[in-house]
Design a protein around this motif. Structure first.
Motif, PDB file in Angstrom:
ATOM      1  N   ILE A 131      48.793  33.817  54.605  1.00 14.79           N
ATOM      2  CA  ILE A 131      48.864  35.259  54.843  1.00 14.79           C
ATOM      3  C   ILE A 131      47.816  35.573  55.894  1.00 14.79           C
ATOM      4  CG2 ILE A 131      48.635  37.575  53.883  1.00 14.79           C
ATOM      5  CD1 ILE A 131      49.190  36.391  51.108  1.00 14.79           C
ATOM      6  N   HIS A 132      48.259  36.095  57.015  1.00 15.25           N
ATOM      7  CA  HIS A 132      47.371  36.466  58.121  1.00 15.25           C
ATOM      8  C   HIS A 132      47.494  37.978  58.275  1.00 15.25           C
ATOM      9  CE1 HIS A 132      46.175  36.876  62.408  1.00 15.25           C
ATOM     10  NE2 HIS A 132      45.360  35.894  62.105  1.00 15.25           N
ATOM     11  N   ALA A 133      46.428  38.694  57.989  1.00 19.45           N
ATOM     12  CA  ALA A 133      46.470  40.165  57.991  1.00 19.45           C
ATOM     13  C   ALA A 133      45.394  40.709  58.918  1.00 19.45           C
ATOM     14  CB  ALA A 133      46.257  40.686  56.581  1.00 19.45           C
ATOM     15  N   LEU A 134      45.807  41.464  59.913  1.00 23.27           N
ATOM     16  CA  LEU A 134      44.870  42.076  60.854  1.00 23.27           C
ATOM     17  C   LEU A 134      44.670  43.547  60.504  1.00 23.27           C
ATOM     18  CD1 LEU A 134      46.071  40.506  64.216  1.00 23.27           C
ATOM     19  CD2 LEU A 134      44.049  39.920  62.868  1.00 23.27           C
ATOM     20  N   ASP A 135      43.414  43.966  60.511  1.00 23.05           N
ATOM     21  CA  ASP A 135      43.066  45.340  60.157  1.00 23.05           C
ATOM     22  C   ASP A 135      43.509  46.330  61.224  1.00 23.05           C
ATOM     23  OD1 ASP A 135      41.800  44.193  57.991  1.00 23.05           O
ATOM     24  OD2 ASP A 135      39.781  44.836  58.564  1.00 23.05           O
ATOM     25  N   ARG A 136      43.726  47.560  60.776  1.00 22.17           N
ATOM     26  CA  ARG A 136      43.954  48.673  61.702  1.00 22.17           C
ATOM     27  C   ARG A 136      42.648  48.933  62.469  1.00 22.17           C
ATOM     28  NH1 ARG A 136      48.512  50.947  60.830  1.00 22.17           N
ATOM     29  NH2 ARG A 136      49.558  50.727  58.845  1.00 22.17           N
ATOM     30  N   THR A 137      42.752  49.473  63.647  1.00 25.64           N
ATOM     31  CA  THR A 137      41.567  49.866  64.407  1.00 25.64           C
ATOM     32  C   THR A 137      40.780  50.889  63.592  1.00 25.64           C
ATOM     33  OG1 THR A 137      42.732  49.500  66.487  1.00 25.64           O
ATOM     34  CG2 THR A 137      40.768  50.891  66.561  1.00 25.64           C
ATOM     35  N   GLY A 138      39.483  50.671  63.477  1.00 24.90           N
ATOM     36  CA  GLY A 138      38.614  51.604  62.756  1.00 24.90           C
ATOM     37  C   GLY A 138      38.674  51.484  61.245  1.00 24.90           C
ATOM     38  N   ALA A 139      39.267  50.408  60.717  1.00 22.20           N
ATOM     39  CA  ALA A 139      39.442  50.260  59.265  1.00 22.20           C
ATOM     40  C   ALA A 139      38.213  49.733  58.535  1.00 22.20           C
ATOM     41  CB  ALA A 139      40.629  49.351  58.971  1.00 22.20           C
TER      42      ALA A 139
ATOM     43  N   LEU B 110      42.533  36.311  55.762  1.00 19.31           N
ATOM     44  CA  LEU B 110      43.339  35.097  55.808  1.00 19.31           C
ATOM     45  C   LEU B 110      43.361  34.493  54.410  1.00 19.31           C
ATOM     46  CD1 LEU B 110      44.890  32.980  57.514  1.00 19.31           C
ATOM     47  CD2 LEU B 110      42.716  31.770  57.729  1.00 19.31           C
ATOM     48  N   PHE B 111      44.557  34.182  53.929  1.00 19.97           N
ATOM     49  CA  PHE B 111      44.723  33.550  52.627  1.00 19.97           C
ATOM     50  C   PHE B 111      45.591  32.312  52.792  1.00 19.97           C
ATOM     51  CE2 PHE B 111      44.551  38.093  51.951  1.00 19.97           C
ATOM     52  CZ  PHE B 111      43.721  38.259  50.863  1.00 19.97           C
ATOM     53  N   LEU B 112      45.292  31.273  52.047  1.00 20.99           N
ATOM     54  CA  LEU B 112      46.193  30.149  51.868  1.00 20.99           C
ATOM     55  C   LEU B 112      46.569  30.176  50.395  1.00 20.99           C
ATOM     56  CD1 LEU B 112      47.640  27.800  53.155  1.00 20.99           C
ATOM     57  CD2 LEU B 112      45.669  26.360  52.613  1.00 20.99           C
ATOM     58  N   ILE B 113      47.851  30.402  50.117  1.00 22.92           N
ATOM     59  CA  ILE B 113      48.341  30.649  48.764  1.00 22.92           C
ATOM     60  C   ILE B 113      49.304  29.553  48.349  1.00 22.92           C
ATOM     61  CG2 ILE B 113      49.649  32.281  47.324  1.00 22.92           C
ATOM     62  CD1 ILE B 113      47.062  33.486  48.294  1.00 22.92           C
ATOM     63  N   GLU B 114      49.160  29.070  47.119  1.00 29.29           N
ATOM     64  CA  GLU B 114      50.148  28.170  46.526  1.00 29.29           C
ATOM     65  C   GLU B 114      51.031  29.006  45.614  1.00 29.29           C
ATOM     66  OE1 GLU B 114      50.323  24.234  43.650  1.00 29.29           O
ATOM     67  OE2 GLU B 114      48.437  24.745  44.651  1.00 29.29           O
TER      68      GLU B 114
END
Length: 95
Positions: A5-13, A56-60
């Protein structure tokens, strides 16, 4: 199966991220209700090496549906911190 899971924050978050950090950590402490296991996780940071800009998560997990349910339930998702989330299958080659 493993999923990234690759998650990028909103600007100013960042202030919202910090305000929800304890709830996020508590949520991650027990993922059994989703049938997933966190192999590793942590914040993505800017080039200064300190400013958090995502996750960033690595999930099983048995499949994508469990990973999606886990991600939707994260307090960071509820707080609308992430601008873009990508969930991708992952094949471990080393490590």
């Amino acid at each position: 199966m493993l999923f990234a899971i690759h998650a990028l924050d909103r600007t100013g978050a960042l202030p919202t991220r910090l305000a929800n950090y304890d709830a996020h950590k508590a949520f991650l402490s027990d993922t059994s209700r989703f049938g997933v296991k966190i192999v590793m996780s942590g914040p993505l940071v800017s080039d200064d090496g300190q400013t958090m800009i995502g996750s960033l998560f690595l999930i099983e997990a048995p499949g994508r549906a469990e990973v999606e349910a886990f991600n939707r339930a994260d307090p960071f998702a509820a707080a609308d911190i992430w601008d873009k989330v990508t969930i991708t299958g992952f094949l471990r080659r080393q490590g």
